[in-house]
Design an enzyme around this catalytic site. Sequence first.
Site, PDB file in Angstrom:
ATOM      1  CB  SER A  63      -8.603  -0.582  -6.271  1.00  0.00           C
ATOM      2  OG  SER A  63      -7.470   0.122  -6.374  1.00  0.00           O
ATOM      3  CG  ASN A  87     -13.920   8.696  -5.047  1.00  0.00           C
ATOM      4  OD1 ASN A  87     -15.269   8.917  -4.977  1.00  0.00           O
ATOM      5  ND2 ASN A  87     -13.189   8.942  -5.873  1.00  0.00           N
ATOM      6  CG  HIS A 115      -6.931   7.756   0.784  1.00  0.00           C
ATOM      7  ND1 HIS A 115      -7.459   6.347   0.673  1.00  0.00           N
ATOM      8  CD2 HIS A 115      -7.195   8.130  -0.411  1.00  0.00           C
ATOM      9  CE1 HIS A 115      -7.860   6.242  -0.484  1.00  0.00           C
ATOM     10  NE2 HIS A 115      -7.668   7.346  -1.402  1.00  0.00           N
ATOM     11  CB  CYS A 124      -0.726  -0.189   1.057  1.00  0.00           C
ATOM     12  SG  CYS A 124      -1.640   1.512   1.692  1.00  0.00           S
ATOM     13  CD  GLN A 176      -7.798  11.612  -4.570  1.00  0.00           C
ATOM     14  OE1 GLN A 176      -7.091  12.394  -5.155  1.00  0.00           O
ATOM     15  NE2 GLN A 176      -8.339  10.662  -4.924  1.00  0.00           N
ATOM     16  CG  HIS A 187      -4.170  -1.331   4.931  1.00  0.00           C
ATOM     17  ND1 HIS A 187      -3.713  -0.344   3.520  1.00  0.00           N
ATOM     18  CD2 HIS A 187      -4.725  -2.233   4.015  1.00  0.00           C
ATOM     19  CE1 HIS A 187      -4.179  -0.928   2.508  1.00  0.00           C
ATOM     20  NE2 HIS A 187      -4.777  -2.146   2.874  1.00  0.00           N
ATOM     21  CG  HIS A 235      -4.120   3.448   3.979  1.00  0.00           C
ATOM     22  ND1 HIS A 235      -3.179   2.804   4.600  1.00  0.00           N
ATOM     23  CD2 HIS A 235      -4.373   4.607   4.768  1.00  0.00           C
ATOM     24  CE1 HIS A 235      -2.845   3.319   5.837  1.00  0.00           C
ATOM     25  NE2 HIS A 235      -3.641   4.533   5.801  1.00  0.00           N
ATOM     26  CB  CYS A 247       0.921   1.283   4.768  1.00  0.00           C
ATOM     27  SG  CYS A 247      -0.561   0.386   4.945  1.00  0.00           S
TER      28      CYS A 247
HETATM   29 ZN    ZN Z   1      -2.295   1.184   3.764  1.00  0.00          ZN
END
Ligand code: ZN
Length: 345
Positions: free
Chosen positions: A164, A156, A169, A52, A171, A116, A167, A55
Amino acid sequence: MSLFSLVAHPHRRFNPLTGDWVLVSPHRTQRPWQGQLEPAASPQSVSYDPACYMCPGNVRANGERNPAYVTTFVFENDFPALLPDTPEGEWKEGDRLLVAEAERGVCRVICFSPRHDLTMAKMDRAALRAVVDVWVAQYEQLGALPYIRHVQIFENRGALMGCSNPHPHCQVWSSATVPNEVRKEQLAFERHQAARGECLLCQYLALERRLGERLVAENLHFTVVVPFWAVWPFEVLILSRHHRTALDRLNSGERDALADILKRVTVRYDHLFEVPFPYSMGFHQRPTDGQPHEEWHLHAHFYPPLLRSATVRKFMVGYEMLAAPQRDITPEYAAARLRETAEVE
Ligand SMILES: [Zn+2]
Ligand SMILES: [Zn+2]
Ligand SMILES: [Zn+2]
């Protein structure tokens, strides 16, 4: 002479049929095709995924190594849709039928947690409060850049939304111009204020709280409603209960309350069909063009695509692409379903 080029630089193109603009990022075609380079989905069951790029401690596409962060982490998007150094320029042909303008901006990624395997629904309120503080800081920091007039924070969530990487997060895309949806709301706020002398969303919030049938949840500072005009089946609108033009106007108690309401909304979503609920969400707030914009009322939209179960999703096709959105379940039904759904994990 301008160095601006339609094949090399991010720009926006005008659609004379609708009056909208489309953002074009030709420089991104150098981006690796992730579907071929990565497994279809990064595993969500592990707290650390060595593959990832978000991470802690991992190396990203540009060769930079993420720090061993313990709360949140912000970095410049490695494949940004907008760039800060795009040369100014305009491109016109055919009596303004073909119009393009160079667009500058900064795109960042905000990791909500080093873990994650978490989501907003699984994070505790203190951790979500830290995320709210980062949103405020990013809005202030990017909004303070002289050429940035709008800061869009959005998340998203889920492969169904084209994301996909599980994790947690979001934007932040900040731009030199105010994008379509925000420009439309800007006009609505201005017109409402001019015609009725009141804030559109303050009035709407008071009305929904009086009627009650589209309310989903509430705390001292935020109210969640399925808007009367909702398009997506379980779409919600999170409204600041006080007139606040943007995230930077929230005091400490209000920031805690925002963290609380985000947790409660996402937990309800996950319970609705007993799956990690996919959605796109984001904040709408005061443009950062230096004007006071007292007409703006901070809010967040959640647009989830699921309709009746984890496998039945709504598509915006046919009549919806060509004419207008359509829905079967009513917003009042959706609000009732969300209201009766548990708010505890
Ligand atoms: Zn991650
Ligand atoms: Zn208001
Ligand atoms: Zn909005």
